[in-house]
Design an enzyme around this catalytic site. Structure first.
Site, PDB file in Angstrom:
ATOM      1  N   GLU A 181      19.670 -22.198  40.108  1.00 17.78           N
ATOM      2  CA  GLU A 181      20.714 -22.151  39.080  1.00 17.78           C
ATOM      3  C   GLU A 181      21.218 -23.543  38.690  1.00 17.78           C
ATOM      4  OE1 GLU A 181      23.685 -19.461  40.587  1.00 17.78           O
ATOM      5  OE2 GLU A 181      22.241 -17.842  40.890  1.00 17.78           O
ATOM      6  N   HIS A 260      19.084  -9.926  37.419  1.00 17.44           N
ATOM      7  CA  HIS A 260      20.311  -9.137  37.551  1.00 17.44           C
ATOM      8  C   HIS A 260      20.630  -8.529  36.185  1.00 17.44           C
ATOM      9  CE1 HIS A 260      20.987 -10.440  41.627  1.00 17.44           C
ATOM     10  NE2 HIS A 260      20.946 -11.716  41.273  1.00 17.44           N
TER      11      HIS A 260
END
Length: 379
Positions: A181, A260
């Site tokens: 990330e 997700h």
């Protein structure tokens, strides 16, 4: 390390809609040669590992789970959970147990106990392990974030951490999420949030890969992120960065999308195409943290329509991975709603996994399993 064999051409013989329809219509599941229903790992093609997160650490420490003492790890203490874990999956990812705050809580002190237990469990049950994660802006301990380090000292801290972890599990961990990330939604490096990039500059990313490779030359080293399932500013930034790093001979082996997802948004229809462009760079790809959350009013259960949509999303994600030659790792982020992270972080959303809190299989589970069976030629 496992040697993968070529996938069969029949892997996409059953479409997502058709397989989901069979599940929802109550069609009896296929059975293995021993007369039992095949698990996900048994159903999968030989060149694809089916993984899940091993629940522990992080938000679990503050939850009050029935049957567990406060703070107890589901992975260590829930025996039914452990039985499902070894039966259904051929790969494990420590959910929080290898993140900085858990495994390196104080300067000069590591806590390897639960990470060691996961690796031992995987070895006993012939499972791969994905290491997660080495360089990240979140879940760092206070001694790192608030420490009074010079740039040289902070660099040494990161190098020690990476090489200690990767070296400890040399030959036992197949893939590592090295940099996690590192871009924001606009495709910009997280220079304010990520202490490593902010204090040491963007070049630290390449150094992290080099240090991990030095510690275990056989482990595959990945970038990993969320909201990169489609082509957009964030995934484009990774595409450009990886090309640049490869020109510098930085040992980047793979790119993975977390996955997700939520049924309140459309499925990322260009997932396959996006994975393919990284495959075309010579990288391995993976789906590493798939779950599909739903909006369900408090005290109610998902509707059949919601469960069907969830199953469709799971299946589309799997088919996208199966369609890309070097997408060889498919991981769902937990398998039972009992230990899902979703309700803790997404108010009003939940039921994101393929089994209920009581380990009942949902349509999403059968959609995955039947797609795997089709991909493996109906074995």
């Amino acid at each position: 390390m496992h040697i993968r064999t070529p996938r069969r051409a029949t892997r996409l013989a059953v479409t997502a809609a058709a397989a989901t329809a069979l599940v929802l219509a109550g069609t009896l599941p296929a059975t293995a040669a021993n007369g039992k229903h095949p698990s996900l790992r048994d159903a999968a093609p030989a060149d694809l590992v089916i993984g899940t997160a091993a629940a522990g650490g992080g938000h679990h420490l503050a939850q009050d789970y029935e049957g567990l003492e406060p703070g107890q790890s589901p992975f260590l203490h829930d025996q039914q959970y452990r039985r499902e874990l070894k039966h259904e999956f051929s790969s494990l990812s420590p959910e929080n147990q290898m993140k900085w705050e858990f495994i390196h809580p104080e300067q000069g002190r590591y806590d390897f106990a639960e990470a060691d237990a996961i690796v031992k469990f995987a070895r006993q049950h012939k499972q791969d392990v994905r290491g997660h994660t080495l360089l990240w802006h979140s879940q760092n301990p206070a001694w790192v974030e608030e420490g009074d380090f010079t740039a040289e000292e902070l660099r040494a801290v990161l190098k020690d951490h990476i090489q200690t972890l990767v070296g400890r599990y040399k030959g036992q961990i197949d893939q590592w999420d090295v940099a996690n990330e590192i871009f924001d939604e606009g495709g910009n490096l997280r220079t304010s949030e990520n202490i490593w990039i902010r204090e040491l500059g963007p070049g630290i990313i390449a150094d992290a890969f080099r240090w991990a490779h030095e510690a275990d030359p056989d482990a595959k080293l990945f970038f990993n992120d969320y909201n990169v399932e489609w082509k957009g500013p964030k995934s484009n930034a990774y595409y450009a960065l990886i090309q640049d790093l490869l020109k510098q001979d930085v040992p980047v082996d793979g790119f993975s999308v977390q996955g997700h997802l939520s049924t309140q948004y459309g499925f990322p229809g260009d997932l396959r195409e996006n994975l393919q462009r990284f495959d075309d760079l010579g990288l391995e790809t993976a789906i590493t943290e798939l779950d599909v959350r739903m909006n369900v009013p408090e005290g109610q259960q998902p509707t059949e329509s919601q469960l069907a949509q969830q199953a469709d999303y799971y299946q589309q994600a799997l088919e996208a991975c199966l369609a890309v030659d070097d997408c060889n790792s498919f991981t769902i982020w937990g398998f039972t709603d009992r230990y899902s992270w979703v309700p803790v972080f997404f108010t009003g959303e939940g039921f994101a996994n393929v089994m209920t809190e009581d380990y009942e299989r949902k349509p999403a589970y059968y959609a995955l399993r039947d797609t795997l069976l089709a991909a493996a030629g109906g074995k």
